[in-house]
Design a protein around this motif. Structure first.
Motif, short mmCIF file in Angstrom:
data_model
loop_
_atom_site.label_atom_id
_atom_site.label_comp_id
_atom_site.label_asym_id
_atom_site.label_seq_id
_atom_site.Cartn_x
_atom_site.Cartn_y
_atom_site.Cartn_z
N ALA A 1 -112.36 -7.85 18.11
CA ALA A 1 -112.41 -7.62 16.67
C ALA A 1 -111.01 -7.79 16.09
O ALA A 1 -110.00 -7.70 16.82
CB ALA A 1 -112.94 -6.23 16.35
N ILE A 2 -110.95 -8.02 14.79
CA ILE A 2 -109.69 -8.23 14.09
C ILE A 2 -109.49 -7.13 13.06
O ILE A 2 -110.41 -6.75 12.35
CB ILE A 2 -109.68 -9.60 13.38
CG1 ILE A 2 -109.48 -10.73 14.42
CG2 ILE A 2 -108.60 -9.67 12.31
CD1 ILE A 2 -109.62 -12.12 13.82
N ALA B 1 -106.76 -6.56 9.89
CA ALA B 1 -105.71 -7.26 9.15
C ALA B 1 -105.30 -6.47 7.92
O ALA B 1 -106.14 -6.17 7.06
CB ALA B 1 -106.18 -8.66 8.74
N HIS C 1 -110.57 -14.66 5.22
CA HIS C 1 -111.93 -14.63 5.75
C HIS C 1 -112.25 -15.91 6.53
O HIS C 1 -112.90 -15.86 7.58
CB HIS C 1 -112.93 -14.44 4.63
CG HIS C 1 -114.35 -14.43 5.08
ND1 HIS C 1 -114.85 -13.48 5.94
CD2 HIS C 1 -115.39 -15.27 4.82
CE1 HIS C 1 -116.12 -13.73 6.18
NE2 HIS C 1 -116.47 -14.80 5.51
N TYR D 1 -110.86 -15.57 9.97
CA TYR D 1 -111.34 -14.48 10.81
C TYR D 1 -112.84 -14.45 11.02
O TYR D 1 -113.34 -13.66 11.82
CB TYR D 1 -110.94 -13.13 10.17
CG TYR D 1 -109.47 -12.95 9.90
CD1 TYR D 1 -108.50 -13.63 10.62
CD2 TYR D 1 -109.04 -12.07 8.91
CE1 TYR D 1 -107.15 -13.46 10.37
CE2 TYR D 1 -107.69 -11.88 8.64
CZ TYR D 1 -106.75 -12.58 9.37
OH TYR D 1 -105.42 -12.40 9.11
N ASP E 1 -115.92 -10.03 14.15
CA ASP E 1 -115.95 -8.88 13.27
C ASP E 1 -114.51 -8.61 12.82
O ASP E 1 -113.58 -8.64 13.63
CB ASP E 1 -116.46 -7.64 14.02
CG ASP E 1 -117.95 -7.72 14.32
OD1 ASP E 1 -118.65 -8.55 13.73
OD2 ASP E 1 -118.40 -6.93 15.18
N HIS E 2 -114.34 -8.33 11.53
CA HIS E 2 -112.98 -8.11 11.05
C HIS E 2 -112.95 -7.08 9.93
O HIS E 2 -113.89 -6.95 9.15
CB HIS E 2 -112.31 -9.41 10.61
CG HIS E 2 -113.06 -10.22 9.61
ND1 HIS E 2 -114.19 -10.95 9.93
CD2 HIS E 2 -112.85 -10.43 8.27
CE1 HIS E 2 -114.64 -11.57 8.85
NE2 HIS E 2 -113.85 -11.27 7.83
N TYR F 1 -115.18 -3.93 5.93
CA TYR F 1 -115.57 -4.18 7.32
C TYR F 1 -116.63 -5.28 7.30
O TYR F 1 -117.75 -5.06 6.85
CB TYR F 1 -116.11 -2.90 7.96
CG TYR F 1 -115.06 -1.81 8.05
CD1 TYR F 1 -114.25 -1.70 9.16
CD2 TYR F 1 -114.90 -0.90 7.01
CE1 TYR F 1 -113.28 -0.71 9.25
CE2 TYR F 1 -113.94 0.11 7.08
CZ TYR F 1 -113.13 0.19 8.21
OH TYR F 1 -112.17 1.17 8.28
#
Length: 265
Positions: free
Chosen positions: A167-168, A170, A199, A202, A206-207, A247
């Motif tokens: 997952a990211i 940021a 977006h 990523y 999931d970010h 999220y």
């Protein structure tokens, strides 16, 4: 691209102990230092720019709790794309399983483009006892992501991860404190990276995006993958909203939607 350890603190790294040492435009941030880092007096170091963007510790702790609830149980790696002086990376590294002992993430990768800022982050993580739980990268996070997806052999072995279980997080720069004057902040104008650019980079994972508290929810809603929904949470400290986190599931994930206020203290 390889990981780095033990970068030296430079003359751009500061631990101010008296108000008179602090540049006038940073004094109000310095006066909130114990909210940002309760262990500030133990030797926390900051660059001047970091004061504008560092996540207050109560928010960092709460958003990691929410991130863990958002991602799937088999997500074992998290990448902090804009590590700054380490506030979020520290909380990610301190996250544990329900037993309270086992680290929630097998790998926390923290990326920062500025060497002085990363040196501060490593110093600060050492104060919290988690510097060795974090894999530190000095470089551009978008270049890192490009290599991870297309040319992982050009990354150090400790940086090669399974995208399906990663997952990211940021917390990008917002373009300075000027965003506060907007009743609704236009994320298309955010500098140097706008919402669409973030977006797009990523979306295969999931970010979580840490954004200004007045961000336009309509723009965020347009990012929802087909058939899915997203979570958007406002984070508050002492009754004042500090930021909004969106999220966002990967393009093939489906999540439930929640837009809510989550006071952190």
């Amino acid at each position: 691209m390889k990981s780095v350890k033990n970068l030296p603190l430079t003359n751009k790294c500061h631990h101010w102990t008296h108000l008179g040492e602090v540049p006038w435009d940073l004094q109000k941030y310095w006066q909130q230092r114990y909210t940002i880092f309760p262990y500030y007096d133990d030797g926390i170091y900051m660059t001047e720019d970091a004061w504008y963007g560092v996540t207050p510790e109560p928010v960092a702790i709460r958003l990691v709790y929410d991130l863990v609830g958002f991602i799937s149980a088999d997500t074992r790696t998290v990448i902090d794309m804009f590590a700054g002086v380490g506030g979020n990376a520290i909380s990610l590294a301190m996250a544990t399983e329900e037993d309270g002992f086992t680290p929630r993430f097998e790998k926390v990768i923290a990326i920062e483009v500025d060497d002085a800022t990363l040196a501060c982050a490593q110093n600060n993580a050492a104060i919290y006892g988690v510097a060795d739980r974090i894999i530190w990268v000095l470089g551009d996070s978008f270049e890192f992501l490009k290599l991870l997806i297309k040319s992982p052999d050009q990354l150090g072995e400790d940086l090669r991860v399974d995208i399906a279980t990663t997952a990211i997080f940021a917390s990008p720069p917002w373009g300075g404190p000027g965003y506060r004057t907007d009743e609704i902040f236009d994320l298309a104008t955010m500098e140097p990276y706008n919402l669409a650019a973030l977006h797009e980079a990523y979306k295969i994972m999931d970010h979580a995006l840490y954004l200004p508290r007045t961000s336009d929810l309509r723009q965020i809603a347009k990012l929802v993958p087909e058939g899915a929904k997203i979570d958007v949470v406002q984070y508050c400290v002492e009754g004042a909203s500090k930021a909004m986190v969106a999220y966002i599931p990967a393009t093939d994930k489906k999540k439930s939607c929640r837009i809510a206020d989550q006071p952190t203290s």
